[in-house]
Design a protein around this motif. Structure first.
Motif, PDB file in Angstrom:
ATOM      1  N   TYR A 104       0.804  -1.212   0.000  1.00  0.00           N
ATOM      2  CA  TYR A 104       0.000   0.000   0.000  1.00  0.00           C
ATOM      3  C   TYR A 104       0.842   1.270   0.000  1.00  0.00           C
ATOM      4  O   TYR A 104       0.298   2.373  -0.114  1.00  0.00           O
ATOM      5  CB  TYR A 104      -0.964  -0.004   1.185  1.00  0.00           C
ATOM      6  N   SER A 105       2.152   1.147   0.105  1.00  0.00           N
ATOM      7  CA  SER A 105       3.005   2.334   0.011  1.00  0.00           C
ATOM      8  C   SER A 105       3.253   2.730  -1.432  1.00  0.00           C
ATOM      9  O   SER A 105       3.735   3.833  -1.701  1.00  0.00           O
ATOM     10  CB  SER A 105       4.349   2.085   0.713  1.00  0.00           C
ATOM     11  N   ILE A 106       2.924   1.852  -2.382  1.00  0.00           N
ATOM     12  CA  ILE A 106       3.115   2.164  -3.796  1.00  0.00           C
ATOM     13  C   ILE A 106       1.913   2.953  -4.292  1.00  0.00           C
ATOM     14  O   ILE A 106       0.781   2.502  -4.195  1.00  0.00           O
ATOM     15  CB  ILE A 106       3.288   0.876  -4.632  1.00  0.00           C
ATOM     16  N   THR A 107       2.169   4.136  -4.817  1.00  0.00           N
ATOM     17  CA  THR A 107       1.089   4.958  -5.342  1.00  0.00           C
ATOM     18  C   THR A 107       1.060   4.863  -6.859  1.00  0.00           C
ATOM     19  O   THR A 107       2.059   4.553  -7.503  1.00  0.00           O
ATOM     20  CB  THR A 107       1.267   6.427  -4.929  1.00  0.00           C
ATOM     21  N   GLY A 108      -0.090   5.134  -7.433  1.00  0.00           N
ATOM     22  CA  GLY A 108      -0.226   5.120  -8.882  1.00  0.00           C
ATOM     23  C   GLY A 108      -0.395   3.743  -9.472  1.00  0.00           C
ATOM     24  O   GLY A 108      -0.434   3.580 -10.691  1.00  0.00           O
ATOM     25  N   SER A 109      -0.529   2.724  -8.639  1.00  0.00           N
ATOM     26  CA  SER A 109      -0.680   1.347  -9.124  1.00  0.00           C
ATOM     27  C   SER A 109      -1.725   0.639  -8.279  1.00  0.00           C
ATOM     28  O   SER A 109      -1.522   0.413  -7.097  1.00  0.00           O
ATOM     29  CB  SER A 109       0.661   0.605  -9.047  1.00  0.00           C
ATOM     30  N   LYS A 110      -2.862   0.321  -8.895  1.00  0.00           N
ATOM     31  CA  LYS A 110      -3.945  -0.342  -8.160  1.00  0.00           C
ATOM     32  C   LYS A 110      -3.965  -1.830  -8.494  1.00  0.00           C
ATOM     33  O   LYS A 110      -3.302  -2.288  -9.431  1.00  0.00           O
ATOM     34  CB  LYS A 110      -5.302   0.275  -8.506  1.00  0.00           C
ATOM     35  N   ILE A 111      -4.727  -2.595  -7.722  1.00  0.00           N
ATOM     36  CA  ILE A 111      -4.983  -3.992  -8.065  1.00  0.00           C
ATOM     37  C   ILE A 111      -5.841  -4.007  -9.322  1.00  0.00           C
ATOM     38  O   ILE A 111      -6.813  -3.263  -9.442  1.00  0.00           O
ATOM     39  CB  ILE A 111      -5.704  -4.724  -6.917  1.00  0.00           C
ATOM     40  N   ARG A 112      -5.479  -4.858 -10.276  1.00  0.00           N
ATOM     41  CA  ARG A 112      -6.242  -4.964 -11.526  1.00  0.00           C
ATOM     42  C   ARG A 112      -6.684  -6.406 -11.732  1.00  0.00           C
ATOM     43  O   ARG A 112      -5.865  -7.323 -11.632  1.00  0.00           O
ATOM     44  CB  ARG A 112      -5.411  -4.501 -12.710  1.00  0.00           C
ATOM     45  N   ALA A 138     -11.309 -14.058 -22.677  1.00  0.00           N
ATOM     46  CA  ALA A 138     -12.064 -15.260 -23.047  1.00  0.00           C
ATOM     47  C   ALA A 138     -11.396 -16.527 -22.535  1.00  0.00           C
ATOM     48  O   ALA A 138     -12.075 -17.511 -22.223  1.00  0.00           O
ATOM     49  CB  ALA A 138     -12.225 -15.327 -24.563  1.00  0.00           C
ATOM     50  N   ASP A 139     -10.081 -16.517 -22.409  1.00  0.00           N
ATOM     51  CA  ASP A 139      -9.357 -17.743 -22.058  1.00  0.00           C
ATOM     52  C   ASP A 139      -8.645 -17.696 -20.711  1.00  0.00           C
ATOM     53  O   ASP A 139      -8.025 -18.676 -20.295  1.00  0.00           O
ATOM     54  CB  ASP A 139      -8.330 -18.066 -23.146  1.00  0.00           C
ATOM     55  N   ARG A 140      -8.732 -16.547 -19.968  1.00  0.00           N
ATOM     56  CA  ARG A 140      -7.950 -16.434 -18.729  1.00  0.00           C
ATOM     57  C   ARG A 140      -8.390 -15.216 -17.925  1.00  0.00           C
ATOM     58  O   ARG A 140      -9.082 -14.330 -18.438  1.00  0.00           O
ATOM     59  CB  ARG A 140      -6.457 -16.312 -19.044  1.00  0.00           C
ATOM     60  N   ILE A 141      -7.971 -15.206 -16.661  1.00  0.00           N
ATOM     61  CA  ILE A 141      -8.060 -14.026 -15.802  1.00  0.00           C
ATOM     62  C   ILE A 141      -6.645 -13.638 -15.392  1.00  0.00           C
ATOM     63  O   ILE A 141      -5.828 -14.505 -15.038  1.00  0.00           O
ATOM     64  CB  ILE A 141      -8.896 -14.309 -14.534  1.00  0.00           C
ATOM     65  N   GLU A 142      -6.359 -12.342 -15.423  1.00  0.00           N
ATOM     66  CA  GLU A 142      -5.074 -11.829 -14.952  1.00  0.00           C
ATOM     67  C   GLU A 142      -5.327 -10.922 -13.752  1.00  0.00           C
ATOM     68  O   GLU A 142      -6.161 -10.008 -13.814  1.00  0.00           O
ATOM     69  CB  GLU A 142      -4.363 -11.049 -16.051  1.00  0.00           C
ATOM     70  N   ILE A 143      -4.610 -11.186 -12.663  1.00  0.00           N
ATOM     71  CA  ILE A 143      -4.734 -10.377 -11.447  1.00  0.00           C
ATOM     72  C   ILE A 143      -3.368  -9.770 -11.141  1.00  0.00           C
ATOM     73  O   ILE A 143      -2.397 -10.496 -10.875  1.00  0.00           O
ATOM     74  CB  ILE A 143      -5.236 -11.213 -10.263  1.00  0.00           C
TER      75      ILE A 143
END
Length: 419
Positions: free
Chosen positions: A306-314, A319-324
């Motif tokens: 949480y100390s990193i700013t400008g980068s959220k969880i995505r 169709a073939d996958r999920i990227e987290i």
């Protein structure tokens, strides 16, 4: 903000001159562009205040003559945007500033428009143009290595102090959403004592009681008000590539952490396909194992940096996958290969409270939000592989971001037909 009081205070400062808490800046324009002050110098001023006890810039006042020169009314918006862009693009990590438009009288009594820029004390250490500045008296000075090392230690980026227990400036007990704190409170103990003992509050440098990073994330209706990147971005795409024109659905989930988790989980449930197999009756087969998806989202929220700013969880669905995508390098000495066997917690306070006080979404097939048995990653790997015949893949997409890819169910294995 009481603008009348602020105006009186600023006129007092203008009479006395700059000090450690305020800086005057006149502005010279060419067209819609700011020629002076220099962009880097302005970035140094903002970063110096953020690295210290906070402060303010008064734009439109000459620092030598202390004359209120003001800004042309048709250029005010340009100057304000210039200031915001500097705070977000020329300082690392970005600084959240607050701007206010005011009118102050000059020496002839004519009202002139100025911009008051409030720079809060930060919980992080900021560089501008690759340098680190601090406010000393009425000037900014580049920090010497020993001073910089102490500041990093005090602000927890050295990780000698848990970042999730650090006090967040400009927060107070009045920022707590009453409905969110009830789960933590027992009738027989004073409320303030309980919140402090659970590290939901912390003492700030000024002696005031602030919310901690954990307190902001669990007890406020919108944590991104103070921690700008503390939310989850979800996007569903039609095909297998990240094209804007192929978006099927998109949503940002803010709010306290449990609401973010449930929002992102429901987004995946809503957008994943349910297919079927006939054996001889119809059996519905989900595209993804819901328990594995839930574990993956919980892990991202609980262990991100949480100390990193400008980068959220995505959370991006294809169709073939999920990227987290989870902001932050792996904590301590943990490696990708060691994820299955080792449990290393970056945010111990957050994880502890989520495991003790929060229930899981019933659709996830578990009781507690976090069960702390070290079964999260094995569940993600094992259950996902059963459906897809492919191992989910963990890898560092950059030095400061972990990417988990979970592949969709295999039609060949399950004899699936599209519904």
């Amino acid at each position: 903000m009481d603008r009348e009081k602020l105006t009186r205070d600023l006129l007092f400062y203008i009479r006395l001159g700059e000090d450690s808490s305020i800086e005057f800046k006149s502005v010279r324009m060419e067209g819609n562009s700011v020629l002076d002050p220099n962009k880097d110098k302005m970035a140094h001023e903002i970063a110096a205040f953020a690295n210290g006890q906070g402060g303010a810039l008064l734009i439109g006042v000459d620092d030598k003559s202390r004359n209120v020169e003001g800004l042309p009314d048709d250029k005010v918006t340009n100057v304000e945007e210039w200031l915001v862009n500097i705070s977000q693009q020329s300082i690392h990590p970005p600084v959240n500033i607050h701007t206010y438009l005011l009118q102050l009288p000059n020496s002839e009594g004519d009202l002139k428009t100025v911009i008051y820029v409030e720079v809060p004390r930060s919980i992080m250490v900021h560089s501008s143009a690759g340098r680190y500045y601090q406010r000393v008296g009425s000037t900014k000075q580049e920090m010497k290595p020993d001073v910089l090392a102490r500041l990093f230690q005090q602000r927890s980026q050295s990780r000698l102090i848990r970042f999730d227990e650090v006090a967040v400036p400009r927060t107070s007990l009045t920022d707590i959403d009453t409905s969110l704190k009830q789960r933590f409170l027992k009738a027989e103990t004073p409320e303030r004592d309980q919140l402090y003992k659970l590290h939901l509050t912390a003492n700030g440098d000024d002696g005031e009681v602030n919310l901690s990073v954990t307190g902001v994330l669990l007890l406020t209706a919108d944590p991104s008000q103070w921690l700008r990147s503390a939310y989850i971005q979800c996007v569903a795409y039609r095909g297998n590539e990240r094209y804007a024109e192929h978006q099927l659905d998109a949503a940002d989930y803010t709010g306290p952490l449990d609401q973010q988790i449930n929002g992102a989980f429901d987004f995946v449930r809503k957008n994943m396909r349910i297919e079927a197999v006939k054996r001889p009756g119809r059996i519905d087969i989900p595209q993804y194992h819901l328990g594995a998806i839930y574990e993956a989202i919980v892990n991202a929220v609980a262990h991100r940096d949480y100390s990193i700013t400008g980068s959220k969880i995505r959370v991006h669905m294809f169709a073939d996958r999920i990227e987290i995508f989870t902001p932050g390098a792996l904590p301590n000495s943990l490696t990708i290969d060691g994820l299955m066997e080792n449990t290393v917690t970056r945010n111990e306070t957050i994880v502890n409270l989520l495991s003790r006080y929060y229930q899981a979404n019933p659709a996830a097939g578990k009781q507690a939000l976090i069960e702390r048995r070290g079964e999260g990653v094995p569940t993600i790997i094992g259950e996902s592989q059963k459906l897809s015949l492919q191992l989910p893949e963990y890898r560092m997409s950059s030095d400061q971001e972990l990417l988990l890819t979970i592949y969709a169910a295999s039609k060949e294995k399950n004899g699936l037909i599209d519904l």
